[in-house]
Design a protein around this motif. Structure first.
Motif, PDB file in Angstrom:
ATOM      1  N   TYR A 185     -15.227 140.493 -10.819  1.00 22.78           N
ATOM      2  CA  TYR A 185     -16.027 141.131  -9.608  1.00 22.78           C
ATOM      3  C   TYR A 185     -16.622 139.580  -8.806  1.00 22.78           C
ATOM      4  N   ARG A 186     -17.545 138.996  -9.245  1.00 23.68           N
ATOM      5  CA  ARG A 186     -18.230 138.035  -9.069  1.00 23.68           C
ATOM      6  C   ARG A 186     -17.132 137.010  -8.370  1.00 23.68           C
ATOM      7  N   ILE A 240     -10.103 143.976  -3.159  1.00 23.80           N
ATOM      8  CA  ILE A 240     -11.473 143.968  -2.562  1.00 23.80           C
ATOM      9  C   ILE A 240     -11.805 145.481  -2.422  1.00 23.80           C
ATOM     10  N   SER A 241     -10.982 146.221  -2.042  1.00 24.71           N
ATOM     11  CA  SER A 241     -11.460 147.702  -1.603  1.00 24.71           C
ATOM     12  C   SER A 241     -11.446 148.825  -2.687  1.00 24.71           C
ATOM     13  N   SER A 242     -10.982 148.044  -3.878  1.00 27.75           N
ATOM     14  CA  SER A 242     -10.697 149.040  -5.153  1.00 27.75           C
ATOM     15  C   SER A 242     -11.801 149.199  -5.860  1.00 27.75           C
ATOM     16  N   GLU A 243     -11.432 149.985  -7.062  1.00 24.79           N
ATOM     17  CA  GLU A 243     -12.884 150.210  -7.763  1.00 24.79           C
ATOM     18  C   GLU A 243     -13.339 148.958  -8.794  1.00 24.79           C
ATOM     19  N   LEU A 244     -12.437 147.877  -8.608  1.00 20.39           N
ATOM     20  CA  LEU A 244     -12.876 147.113  -9.326  1.00 20.39           C
ATOM     21  C   LEU A 244     -14.585 146.400  -9.281  1.00 20.39           C
ATOM     22  N   GLY A 245     -14.992 146.551 -10.372  1.00 19.61           N
ATOM     23  CA  GLY A 245     -16.517 146.261 -10.339  1.00 19.61           C
ATOM     24  C   GLY A 245     -17.418 147.251 -10.170  1.00 19.61           C
ATOM     25  N   ARG A 246     -16.874 148.378  -9.844  1.00 18.21           N
ATOM     26  CA  ARG A 246     -17.480 149.786  -9.439  1.00 18.21           C
ATOM     27  C   ARG A 246     -17.639 150.781 -10.707  1.00 18.21           C
TER      28      ARG A 246
END
Length: 260
Positions: A185-186, A240-246
């Motif tokens: 994510y970073r 970028i707008s996905s659930e990645l990191g969330r």
């Protein structure tokens, strides 16, 4: 596809928590770097694992299935289905690989493949501590390699993302990343800030049941992309707008918040 029984030819102790299993696949398991297999640990579970060699998997002890695998010896067998998913796409002649922990599994063979055809390879590899460093030799044979450890016991003290500050990211034709989701994510955030997300590829880990795109357990929001079939490798600008990191999901589909 039903699992094919594969004999374990060699068990390599990479670190206290990571082992590599080289398998007798008789030439039928010819996966590409970035693809994965479904590994059936008899009597326990079937889990997805990235190919770290054409005939091998590298495993970190993190749960019931991997704990059982750590008790296996040469001559024992595992059930293997696959290979599945989309692997890395080699782009250009100068690439950057960013690896975190056992995220090295799908990236080390990519580094070797790229170097073998004359691609210039740079690797940034992050680990928690010196005793967890693995595949360093593979990386260094492929190209320039910089290492960081969280505790400073080897290489740069800090996170692998710290190493990104000291290089010109724009010089690379493509950037490849795999590791803990917090780290990825970073990395994506840094690349997006440099307007380079479209020049990157990331390998995602999600809860996978079938491995062939049927059950939908590994779909990611908001587009419903299936990690097992449409991935596990995705372009950075897709994520970028996905659930990645969330958040991720457990076996029942319930959201699990990722604390970043």
């Amino acid at each position: 596809m039903r699992p094919i029984s594969a004999k374990i030819l060699k068990v390599i102790d990479e670190t206290p928590t990571i082992k590599t299993f080289r398998l007798d696949t008789a030439g039928w398991l010819k996966g590409k770097p970035g693809q994965f297999v479904m590994v059936w640990v008899r009597g326990v579970d079937e889990v997805p694992m990235a190919l770290s060699y054409e005939d091998g998997i590298t495993v970190q002890r993190v749960g019931e299935a991997t704990e059982a695998m750590f008790r296996l010896k040469e001559g024992d067998t595992l059930g293997i289905r696959g290979p599945y998913g989309n692997g890395w796409e080699l782009v250009g002649d100068n690439i950057l690989i960013i690896s975190g922990g056992v995220g090295s599994a799908p990236l080390a063979p990519l580094a070797e493949k790229a170097a073998a055809i004359g691609v210039q390879v740079t690797v940034l590899a992050g680990y928690r501590t010196k005793e967890e460093v693995h595949f360093e030799t593979r990386y260094r044979k492929a190209g320039k390699t910089l290492i960081s450890t969280d505790d400073g016991s080897y290489g740069h003290k800090g996170f692998v993302t710290d190493l990104m500050r000291d290089i010109d990211l724009s010089m690379y034709t493509q950037i490849y990343c795999c590791g803990p989701e917090k780290m990825m994510y970073r990395v994506l955030g840094i690349l997006d800030g440099h307007k380079m997300a479209d020049r990157s590829q990331f390998s995602l880990q999600r809860y996978i049941k079938c491995g062939i795109g049927v059950c939908g357990s590994c779909c990611i929001d908001p587009d419903g992309l299936r990690v097992c079939k449409d991935g596990p490798v995705f372009r950075g600008d897709t994520l970028i707008s996905s659930e990645l990191g969330r958040y991720a999901r457990d076996g029942s589909g319930r959201r699990l918040k990722l604390w970043l």
